[in-house]
Scaffold this motif. Structure first.
Motif, PDB file in Angstrom:
ATOM      1  N   VAL B 237     -27.514   9.421 -23.115  1.00  0.00           N
ATOM      2  CA  VAL B 237     -28.334   8.796 -22.073  1.00  0.00           C
ATOM      3  C   VAL B 237     -27.494   8.311 -20.899  1.00  0.00           C
ATOM      4  O   VAL B 237     -27.872   8.482 -19.752  1.00  0.00           O
ATOM      5  N   THR B 238     -26.347   7.717 -21.181  1.00  0.00           N
ATOM      6  CA  THR B 238     -25.564   7.114 -20.098  1.00  0.00           C
ATOM      7  C   THR B 238     -24.147   7.651 -20.084  1.00  0.00           C
ATOM      8  O   THR B 238     -23.651   8.194 -21.075  1.00  0.00           O
ATOM      9  N   SER B 239     -23.510   7.469 -18.948  1.00  0.00           N
ATOM     10  CA  SER B 239     -22.065   7.649 -18.860  1.00  0.00           C
ATOM     11  C   SER B 239     -21.488   6.297 -18.452  1.00  0.00           C
ATOM     12  O   SER B 239     -22.122   5.539 -17.713  1.00  0.00           O
ATOM     13  N   LYS B 240     -20.282   6.026 -18.970  1.00  0.00           N
ATOM     14  CA  LYS B 240     -19.715   4.695 -18.784  1.00  0.00           C
ATOM     15  C   LYS B 240     -18.254   4.817 -18.376  1.00  0.00           C
ATOM     16  O   LYS B 240     -17.579   5.775 -18.779  1.00  0.00           O
ATOM     17  N   LEU B 243     -12.351  -0.048 -16.455  1.00  0.00           N
ATOM     18  CA  LEU B 243     -10.962  -0.150 -16.010  1.00  0.00           C
ATOM     19  C   LEU B 243     -10.521  -1.589 -16.199  1.00  0.00           C
ATOM     20  O   LEU B 243     -11.274  -2.523 -15.891  1.00  0.00           O
ATOM     21  N   GLU B 244      -9.311  -1.772 -16.683  1.00  0.00           N
ATOM     22  CA  GLU B 244      -8.795  -3.126 -16.822  1.00  0.00           C
ATOM     23  C   GLU B 244      -7.292  -3.086 -16.589  1.00  0.00           C
ATOM     24  O   GLU B 244      -6.640  -2.061 -16.848  1.00  0.00           O
ATOM     25  N   GLY B 245      -6.780  -4.166 -16.123  1.00  0.00           N
ATOM     26  CA  GLY B 245      -5.355  -4.170 -15.869  1.00  0.00           C
ATOM     27  C   GLY B 245      -4.882  -5.496 -15.327  1.00  0.00           C
ATOM     28  O   GLY B 245      -5.665  -6.427 -15.112  1.00  0.00           O
ATOM     29  N   PRO B 246      -3.582  -5.572 -15.097  1.00  0.00           N
ATOM     30  CA  PRO B 246      -3.014  -6.850 -14.637  1.00  0.00           C
ATOM     31  C   PRO B 246      -3.131  -7.015 -13.125  1.00  0.00           C
ATOM     32  O   PRO B 246      -3.169  -6.038 -12.378  1.00  0.00           O
ATOM     33  N   ILE B 247      -3.199  -8.237 -12.714  1.00  0.00           N
ATOM     34  CA  ILE B 247      -3.012  -8.620 -11.319  1.00  0.00           C
ATOM     35  C   ILE B 247      -1.982  -9.743 -11.354  1.00  0.00           C
ATOM     36  O   ILE B 247      -1.681 -10.263 -12.442  1.00  0.00           O
ATOM     37  N   PRO B 248      -1.399 -10.113 -10.247  1.00  0.00           N
ATOM     38  CA  PRO B 248      -0.429 -11.218 -10.293  1.00  0.00           C
ATOM     39  C   PRO B 248      -1.026 -12.460 -10.948  1.00  0.00           C
ATOM     40  O   PRO B 248      -2.095 -12.921 -10.547  1.00  0.00           O
ATOM     41  N   ASN B 249      -0.403 -12.906 -11.998  1.00  0.00           N
ATOM     42  CA  ASN B 249      -0.851 -14.087 -12.762  1.00  0.00           C
ATOM     43  C   ASN B 249      -2.259 -13.921 -13.332  1.00  0.00           C
ATOM     44  O   ASN B 249      -3.026 -14.875 -13.397  1.00  0.00           O
ATOM     45  N   GLY B 250      -2.598 -12.731 -13.722  1.00  0.00           N
ATOM     46  CA  GLY B 250      -3.936 -12.599 -14.285  1.00  0.00           C
ATOM     47  C   GLY B 250      -4.290 -11.181 -14.660  1.00  0.00           C
ATOM     48  O   GLY B 250      -3.417 -10.335 -14.898  1.00  0.00           O
ATOM     49  N   SER B 251      -5.563 -10.937 -14.722  1.00  0.00           N
ATOM     50  CA  SER B 251      -6.044  -9.623 -15.137  1.00  0.00           C
ATOM     51  C   SER B 251      -7.405  -9.377 -14.515  1.00  0.00           C
ATOM     52  O   SER B 251      -8.067 -10.302 -14.022  1.00  0.00           O
ATOM     53  N   PHE B 252      -7.821  -8.126 -14.554  1.00  0.00           N
ATOM     54  CA  PHE B 252      -9.162  -7.809 -14.064  1.00  0.00           C
ATOM     55  C   PHE B 252      -9.834  -6.829 -15.026  1.00  0.00           C
ATOM     56  O   PHE B 252      -9.170  -6.170 -15.839  1.00  0.00           O
ATOM     57  N   LEU B 253     -11.126  -6.756 -14.921  1.00  0.00           N
ATOM     58  CA  LEU B 253     -11.894  -5.801 -15.710  1.00  0.00           C
ATOM     59  C   LEU B 253     -13.075  -5.316 -14.865  1.00  0.00           C
ATOM     60  O   LEU B 253     -13.752  -6.117 -14.214  1.00  0.00           O
ATOM     61  N   LEU B 254     -13.249  -4.024 -14.856  1.00  0.00           N
ATOM     62  CA  LEU B 254     -14.402  -3.436 -14.168  1.00  0.00           C
ATOM     63  C   LEU B 254     -15.100  -2.506 -15.146  1.00  0.00           C
ATOM     64  O   LEU B 254     -14.445  -1.703 -15.820  1.00  0.00           O
ATOM     65  N   ASN B 255     -16.396  -2.625 -15.207  1.00  0.00           N
ATOM     66  CA  ASN B 255     -17.132  -1.826 -16.182  1.00  0.00           C
ATOM     67  C   ASN B 255     -18.449  -1.404 -15.567  1.00  0.00           C
ATOM     68  O   ASN B 255     -19.125  -2.204 -14.920  1.00  0.00           O
ATOM     69  N   GLY B 256     -18.794  -0.153 -15.742  1.00  0.00           N
ATOM     70  CA  GLY B 256     -20.063   0.319 -15.191  1.00  0.00           C
ATOM     71  C   GLY B 256     -20.728   1.324 -16.114  1.00  0.00           C
ATOM     72  O   GLY B 256     -20.063   2.022 -16.889  1.00  0.00           O
ATOM     73  N   ARG B 257     -22.021   1.378 -16.009  1.00  0.00           N
ATOM     74  CA  ARG B 257     -22.792   2.290 -16.871  1.00  0.00           C
ATOM     75  C   ARG B 257     -24.004   2.763 -16.079  1.00  0.00           C
ATOM     76  O   ARG B 257     -24.625   1.972 -15.349  1.00  0.00           O
ATOM     77  N   ARG B 258     -24.329   4.023 -16.238  1.00  0.00           N
ATOM     78  CA  ARG B 258     -25.514   4.534 -15.529  1.00  0.00           C
ATOM     79  C   ARG B 258     -26.098   5.701 -16.318  1.00  0.00           C
ATOM     80  O   ARG B 258     -25.360   6.482 -16.929  1.00  0.00           O
ATOM     81  N   THR B 259     -27.414   5.804 -16.272  1.00  0.00           N
ATOM     82  CA  THR B 259     -28.034   7.015 -16.816  1.00  0.00           C
ATOM     83  C   THR B 259     -27.778   8.155 -15.837  1.00  0.00           C
ATOM     84  O   THR B 259     -27.604   7.926 -14.635  1.00  0.00           O
ATOM     85  N   TYR B 260     -27.728   9.356 -16.337  1.00  0.00           N
ATOM     86  CA  TYR B 260     -27.354  10.461 -15.452  1.00  0.00           C
ATOM     87  C   TYR B 260     -28.337  11.633 -15.480  1.00  0.00           C
ATOM     88  O   TYR B 260     -28.190  12.594 -14.735  1.00  0.00           O
ATOM     89  N   LEU B 261     -29.346  11.537 -16.296  1.00  0.00           N
ATOM     90  CA  LEU B 261     -30.269  12.673 -16.381  1.00  0.00           C
ATOM     91  C   LEU B 261     -30.983  12.929 -15.053  1.00  0.00           C
ATOM     92  O   LEU B 261     -31.247  14.071 -14.686  1.00  0.00           O
ATOM     93  N   ASP B 262     -31.267  11.853 -14.319  1.00  0.00           N
ATOM     94  CA  ASP B 262     -31.940  12.030 -13.031  1.00  0.00           C
ATOM     95  C   ASP B 262     -31.049  12.785 -12.048  1.00  0.00           C
ATOM     96  O   ASP B 262     -31.532  13.591 -11.243  1.00  0.00           O
TER      97      ASP B 262
END
Lengths: 245, 751
Positions: B237-240, B243-262
C-alpha cells in the motif's frame, strides 16, 4: 524446550473454557396476534383483520379465519364473523359507533395470547371555516371546534380526480379552537373544487399514523397481548373552491 | 522553579548521575543497570535513560553499566567532588530481542509500581504479522484487556472503555484521531519511526489525565547521533523512507510515508492516454531534531503531519463540471527542553500544538451558487512542565503543571455565504504531584499522586487522587494494587459503537453537564517463573458516571448528534498474560474476560464492543539452518480467538397495513420486530496470521523482505447479518470482512 509448552497448555485450557462458555443465544420468539381495526364514527360498519406475527425463519400465511372476535361497548356485545371475501371479521349484531364512547375488542385464538384492545371515540366537532362552497386560498386558516379526546387531526384535500393532498395537526391542550393553516404545498396544486375531509383521531390512531418514523418499533396502538391497532376517528367534510395565484 | 532549584542545591550531594544511551544510534536505554562494583550502591535508568546514585562515601569506585544485549561498560571513578556526571554510550553486542526486553522488564518488575503497563519496541512491532501494512495499534490489540470490533478495526477498546476514552500522545503531542488512514484502517503512526510505545490500560499515574480509560504514549526515535543512516521500504500500500543522522551536538530524523497506487494509475493513464484515476491517497511524516548544547540541556523539536485526500471530478463532457474533495488529517509540533539542574533534580518543559482538520468541498463549475465548503477543526495548544526530584535512592517526587487551550471550530459555507460558524474554546489548567517511595526497600513500593485541574467551562475545580502499591511477597512474585479517579473534559458526539468511523467529532463538556468521571480499581499478581517466563493476572473494576452517550439510534452510523444523554456504566474483568522466550523462540498468550455495561435512562445494556472472551496467541522463531533458502529467516504467527459481539437480532416480522395515498389503496408491508440491542451475540471469531521475514545483502546494503498472510485458513468472521425479505421465509445473509486469505509483501533496505 519442555518449559516452552506451558503457553500451549494455557492456550488449550483457555480455548476449551471459552468454547464451553460461548453457546450462542438461540432465537427465542413467540409469535403473537396482529390486529387491525379502525372504527369510523358515527357508523355501524366496522371490520377487524386478525393476523399474526412470524418468526424470521417461518413462511408467512394468510390472515387468521378461525379466531373468536368480540367487540363490545358498555351496553352490548357483538361477536364478529369471518368473511373470506376480504379476509376480515364483520359485525353479526352491529354496534352503533358513537362519539365519546368506549369500545373494547377481544380476540381469542388457540395457541396465541388473547388480545384485548380499547379505544374511546373522539367527540363531535364542526368545521367553522371554510363553509361549504367558500373560496379558499393558501393564506387562509381552517378553523374547527375542538373534538374532545382527539389527539390528532388528519385531513385531505381531495380533487375531482380523487387525488389526495394530506395535512395534519397535533392540537395543543390550550387550544379552544383548532386552527390549521392551509398547507403551503397546495401552491403546487391547481385551482378548482375540492372536498376537504378532516378526521379527529384518538390517541391510538395517532400512534398508528406515526408508526414507521422510527425503525425497530412494534406497533401497539391500544392493543395489549399482541401487536396492531384498534383506533377510532370521526370525520367532517366540506366542499370548497381553492383559488391559487 | 529557580527557588526550588536553589533549595535543592543547598543539600550536600555526593552522587553520580547521567544518561545511558545506545552507542549505535544515541537512543536512551531504559532500565539499564548502573552500580558501583563491590558495594551496595546502584540504580537503574528511568524511561528517559537517566540514572542517579546518591549518598555515596568519598572513595574510588568501579562504575559498571550493564544491559543485556549490550557490552558491559566499567569506569574507574574517584568521588571527591559533590557530584559526578557520567553519560555513557553502550555498544550493542549480540542482540536478542527477547533477552533485551526481559532485562528491562525485570528491572521494571523489581523497582517500579507499574500496574497495567504494557511496553512495545519497534522489533516487536515489526515481528508481528500485519494486514497489508504494519500498524502499531493493531499490535496493541494483541495485549490483554484490549478488544477490537472486527478484523479490520484499528481502534482500541481498553477494558470496556471506548476509543475516545484513550489519551494518545506522540512525543507529548495529544493526537485526537489516531486511526484515520484509509478510512480508519491504519493509524497515523508510522511504525518505522516509533522508538517505543507504552500503554497504561488502567490506573494510570497522576502525570496523565483528561481521559477515562487508558493512555497510549508513543515516543519516536531520537535519530542516529553517530552516523547518517536510512531506511527505505515498499509495501503493498505505501512506500516509506527514513533518514537519520548527526548534526552538531545532536541528531535529526526524517520519516515519510505515502500510498502510491494513485501515482501508478496516473502514470498508466498518461501513457495509455486514458482517463483513469484513483481519487484517494494518504501520506504522513515525522521530523525530529535533537540538540544538546551541553550535558545538562537537551532540546527536542518534533513535527508530524499527515492527511487522507479524496478528490472526485465528474464530467459528462471533456471538461470537469463538478469537483468533490474531502481531506482529513493530523498535524502537530512540539518543542521539549530537558534540563538537569543537579543530579537530584531535572525537569522537562514542553510546548505542543496539535491539530486535526476535516475539510469537505463541493465545487460546481457550471453553477457556482451550488458551491459548498464544510470544515471542522480541533486545535490544541499545550504547555507543560514536569519536574523529577530524586529525594534518595528509594524516594522520588514528580511535580508538574500543564496548561491547555482547546479550540474546536466548525462551519458551513454555501455560495461564499457562511451559514454556520461555531467555535468552542476552553482552557484546562492542571497540576499534579506524584510520590514514588520504596517503604521497605525491594519489598514494598507505594506510588501516590494527586491531580488537580481547573476547567474553564463552568469554572470547575477537580481533584483526582491516584494510589498504586506493589508488594513483593516473594522474590519472583509481586502483588499490584491501584485505585484511581479520572475525568474527561472533551468528549465525542458520535457513537463509539460504530463498526466503521474515520474520525470522531470532539466537543468540550458544556456547563450544563457534569464532567464524565471514572474510577479504576485494579488488583493483580505478577510472577516470574524464570528469567524468560512472566505471568501477570489482573482483575479490575471500572465504574463510570456522568457519561455523555449518543442515543441508540445513532449506533449504526457515526453521524454527529447533539442529542447526547447522560449515562453511567461499569466494566470488570480479568486480564491474563503469559510471556515466554526460549533461545530463538518467543511468544505470549493473552486472555481477557470482560463484562461491560452502560446505562441510559435506567436501562442497562452491553455496548457493541462488550467482548466477553478475547485470546491472542503470538509465537515467533528463527527458521532452522536445515532449511537452506530461508535459514536465519524469522517466522511469527498470531492466532486470535474471541467470542462474538452483542447485536440486535431481527426476531420476527408482521404485516403493517397502511393507506398508499399515491396508489390510492390499502397495502401491506413487512415490519421487523427487532430484539434488544445486546440480546444476541455474533458467532465466535478466530483467525491465524503469519509473518515471514528474511534478511539479505544487496550492493553493500542490508535489507529484508517479508511476506504476511492474514486469515491463513480462510475463516469468515461474521461482522453483521442481514435478511433478504424478497424471499419467504426471509433468508439470513452473513457478511465477513476477510472472506479470503490476504497476502501482502514488502521490502526494506537499510543504508
Amino acid at each position: 524446550m519442555q518449559k516452552f509448552y506451558r503457553p500451549l497448555y494455557s492456550t488449550a485450557i483457555i480455548s476449551i473454557l471459552i468454547a464451553v462458555c460461548c453457546n450462542s443465544v438461540s432465537d427465542i420468539y413467540e409469535p403473537e396476534l396482529n390486529i387491525y381495526c379502525l372504527l369510523w364514527c358515527p357508523t355501524s360498519h366496522y371490520t377487524v383483520l386478525v393476523d399474526r406475527t412470524y418468526e424470521m425463519r417461518e413462511s408467512s400465511g394468510d390472515y387468521i379465519s378461525d379466531a373468536l372476535v368480540i367487540l363490545s361497548d358498555p351496553y352490548s356485545v357483538d361477536t364478529l364473523q369471518y368473511m373470506p371475501a376480504d379476509s376480515a371479521y364483520h359485525p353479526r349484531y352491529p354496534l352503533n359507533i358513537v362519539p365519546e364512547a368506549i369500545y373494547e375488542l377481544t380476540v381469542i385464538k388457540e395457541g396465541f395470547n388473547t388480545v384485548t384492545a380499547e379505544t374511546k371515540t373522539p367527540g363531535n366537532f364542526n368545521i367553522l371555516y371554510p363553509q361549504p362552497f367558500d373560496t379558499l386560498t393558501v393564506s387562509d386558516t381552517i378553523i374547527l371546534t375542538k373534538s374532545s379526546g382527539a389527539h390528532y387531526y388528519w385531513g385531505y384535500f381531495i380533487d375531482v380526480n380523487y387525488n389526495l393532498i394530506p395535512f395534519w395537526y397535533v392540537p395543543d391542550t390550550l387550544d379552544s379552537l383548532i386552527r390549521i393553516p392551509v398547507p403551503f404545498y397546495l401552491h403546487f396544486a391547481h385551482s378548482g373544487w375540492y372536498d376537504i375531509e378532516i378526521q379527529a383521531c384518538d390517541n391510538n390512531y395517532y400512534l398508528y399514523s406515526q408508526f414507521g418514523t422510527e425503525q425497530d418499533s412494534v406497533l401497539q396502538a391500544g392493543v395489549t397481548g399482541g401487536v396492531g391497532v384498534f383506533a377510532s376517528r370521526l370525520a367532517r367534510e366540506v366542499h370548497v373552491y381553492l383559488l391559487l395565484n | 522553579m529557580m527557588v526550588i532549584v536553589l533549595l535543592l542545591s543547598a543539600y550536600d550531594l555526593r552522587s553520580i548521575n547521567g544518561f545511558v544511551t545506545d552507542a549505535a544510534n544515541g537512543e536512551p536505554l531504559v532500565y539499564a543497570n548502573v552500580y558501583l562494583e563491590n558495594t551496595r550502591y546502584g540504580s537503574a535508568t528511568n524511561e528517559k535513560g537517566y540514572y542517579v546514585i546518591q549518598n555515596i562515601p568519598a572513595a574510588t569506585y568501579t562504575l559498571v553499566f550493564s544491559y543485556i544485549g549490550y557490552k558491559t561498560v566499567s569506569l574507574e571513578i574517584d568521588i571527591e567532588a559533590r557530584s559526578i556526571t557520567k553519560n555513557v554510550e553502550m555498544d550493542p553486542a549480540v542482540i536478542q530481542i527477547e533477552g533485551t526486553q526481559i532485562s528491562a522488564e525485570r528491572a521494571r518488575f523489581e523497582q517500579d509500581v507499574d500496574i497495567s503497563h504494557i511496553t512495545f519496541t519497534p522489533r516487536e512491532i515489526q515481528s508481528v504479522p500485519g494486514l497489508v501494512e504494519k500498524d502499531l495499534i493493531k499490535i496493541l490489540q494483541l495485549m490483554p484487556g484490549i478488544v477490537t470490533m472486527h478484523d479490520l478495526s484499528n481502534k482500541l477498546y481498553v477494558r470496556g472503555g471506548s476509543p475516545d476514552e484513550n489519551l494518545v500522545l506522540l512525543d507529548g503531542i495529544t493526537v485526537y484521531n489516531p486511526s484515520t488512514h484509509l478510512f480508519g484502517l491504519f493509524s497515523t503512526f508510522n511504525p518505522d519511526a516509533v522508538n517505543d510505545a507504552e500503554l497504561y490500560a488502567g490506573g494510570f499515574p497522576a502525570e496523565y489525565g483528561d481521559r477515562l480509560s487508558s493512555v497510549l504514549n508513543i515516543t519516536t526515535k531520537e535519530g542516529n547521533s553517530k552516523k547518517l543512516s536510512g531506511q527505505a521500504s515498499i509495501g503493498l500500500v505505501t512506500s516509506k523512507i527514513m533518514l537519520e543522522g548527526p548534526i552538531p551536538n545532536g541528531s535529526f530524523l526524517l520519516n515519510g510515508r505515502r500510498t502510491y497506487l494513485d501515482v501508478l494509475v496516473w502514470a498508466y493513464s498518461k501513457i495509455k492516454k486514458e482517463t483513469l484515476s484513483l481519487p484517494y491517497y494518504f501520506y504522513d511524516g515525522i521530523a525530529k531534531i535533537n540538540f544538546n548544547p551541553s550535558p545538562e540541556n537537551r532540546f527536542t523539536l518534533t513535527g508530524f503531519g499527515g492527511s487522507d485526500v479524496m478528490s472526485f471530478e465528474e464530467s459528462l463532457t471533456d471538461e470537469s463540471e463538478e469537483k468533490i474533495g474531502l481531506e482529513w488529517g493530523n498535524r502537530g509540533a512540539s518543542l521539549r527542553w530537558r534540563r538537569v539542574f543537579n543530579p537530584k533534580f531535572y525537569s522537562e518543559i514542553l510546548g505542543a500544538w496539535s491539530n486535526f482538520l476535516t475539510y469537505f468541498k463541493y465545487e460546481d463549475f457550471t453553477d457556482s451558487t451550488n458551491n459548498m465548503h464544510i470544515y471542522e477543526e480541533i486545535i490544541d495548544y499545550t504547555i507543560k512542565c514536569d519536574c523529577n526530584y530524586f529525594v534518595n535512592d528509594i524516594h522520588t517526587i514528580d511535580i508538574g503543571v500543564d496548561g491547555k487551550i482547546l479550540k474546536i471550530g466548525y462551519n458551513l459555507d454555501v455560495q461564499k455565504l457562511r451559514l454556520l460558524d461555531k467555535e468552542h474554546e476552553t482552557q484546562l489548567i492542571t497540576g499534579y504531584v506524584q510520590d514514588k517511595w520504596s517503604l521497605v526497600p525491594s519489598i514494598l513500593f507505594v506510588q501516590t499522586g494527586l491531580r488537580i485541574s481547573y476547567y474553564s467551562i463552568g469554572n470547575r475545580w477537580n481533584y483526582d487522587p491516584r494510589i498504586g502499591l506493589k508488594y513483593h511477597f516473594q522474590p519472583n512474585s509481586a502483588l499490584n494494587l491501584a485505585l484511581s479517579k479520572h475525568r474527561q473534559f472533551i468528549i465525542t458526539i458520535n457513537s463509539q459503537e460504530s463498526y466503521f468511523s474515520i474520525f470522531d467529532f470532539w466537543r468540550p463538556v458544556d456547563s450544563m453537564h457534569d464532567i464524565p468521571t471514572s474510577y479504576h480499581a485494579i488488583a493483580g499478581i505478577e510472577h516470574w517463573f524464570d528469567e524468560n517466563t512472566i505471568l501477570t493476572f489482573e482483575p479490575y473494576f471500572k465504574y463510570y458516571h456522568d457519561l455523555l452517550l449518543p442515543e441508540e439510534d445513532d449506533i449504526a452510523f457515526s453521524s454527529p448528534s447533539e442529542s447526547l444523554r447522560i449515562g453511567s456504566g461499569y466494566s470488570m474483568g480479568v486480564d491474563f498474560f503469559l510471556k515466554k522466550s526460549y533461545r530463538d523462540i518467543f511468544g505470549w498468550v493473552s486472555y481477557s474476560l470482560g463484562y461491560t455495561r452502560r446505562e441510559q435512562g435506567g436501562n442497562y445494556y452491553s455496548p457493541r464492543y462488550d467482548r466477553r472472551h478475547n485470546t491472542n496467541f503470538v509465537l515467533g522463531f528463527t527458521i532452522p539452518h536445515m532449511i537452506p533458502l530461508l535459514k536465519n529467516g524469522k517466522i511469527s504467527m498470531r492466532w486470535h480467538f474471541a467470542t462474538g459481539l452483542p447485536y440486535a437480532e431481527d426476531l420476527g416480522r408482521y404485516r403493517y397495513r397502511y393507506y398508499n395515498s399515491v396508489e390510492q389503496r390499502w397495502e401491506n408491508k413487512w415490519v421487523i420486530i427487532r430484539g434488544p440491542r445486546d440480546a444476541h451475540r455474533l458467532p465466535i471469531s478466530h483467525r491465524l496470521d503469519l509473518h515471514l521475514e528474511k534478511n539479505f545483502h544487496l550492493l553493500g546494503m542490508k535489507g529484508s523482505w517479508y511476506i504476511d498472510i492474514v486469515n491463513v485458513y480462510d475463516q469468515e468472521n461474521i461482522l453483521f447479518h442481514t435478511w433478504d425479505y424478497d424471499e419467504d421465509p426471509p433468508r439470513k445473509e452473513s457478511y465477513a470482512l476477510l472472506p479470503i486469505p490476504i497476502p501482502s509483501f514488502g521490502i526494506n533496505i537499510r543504508f
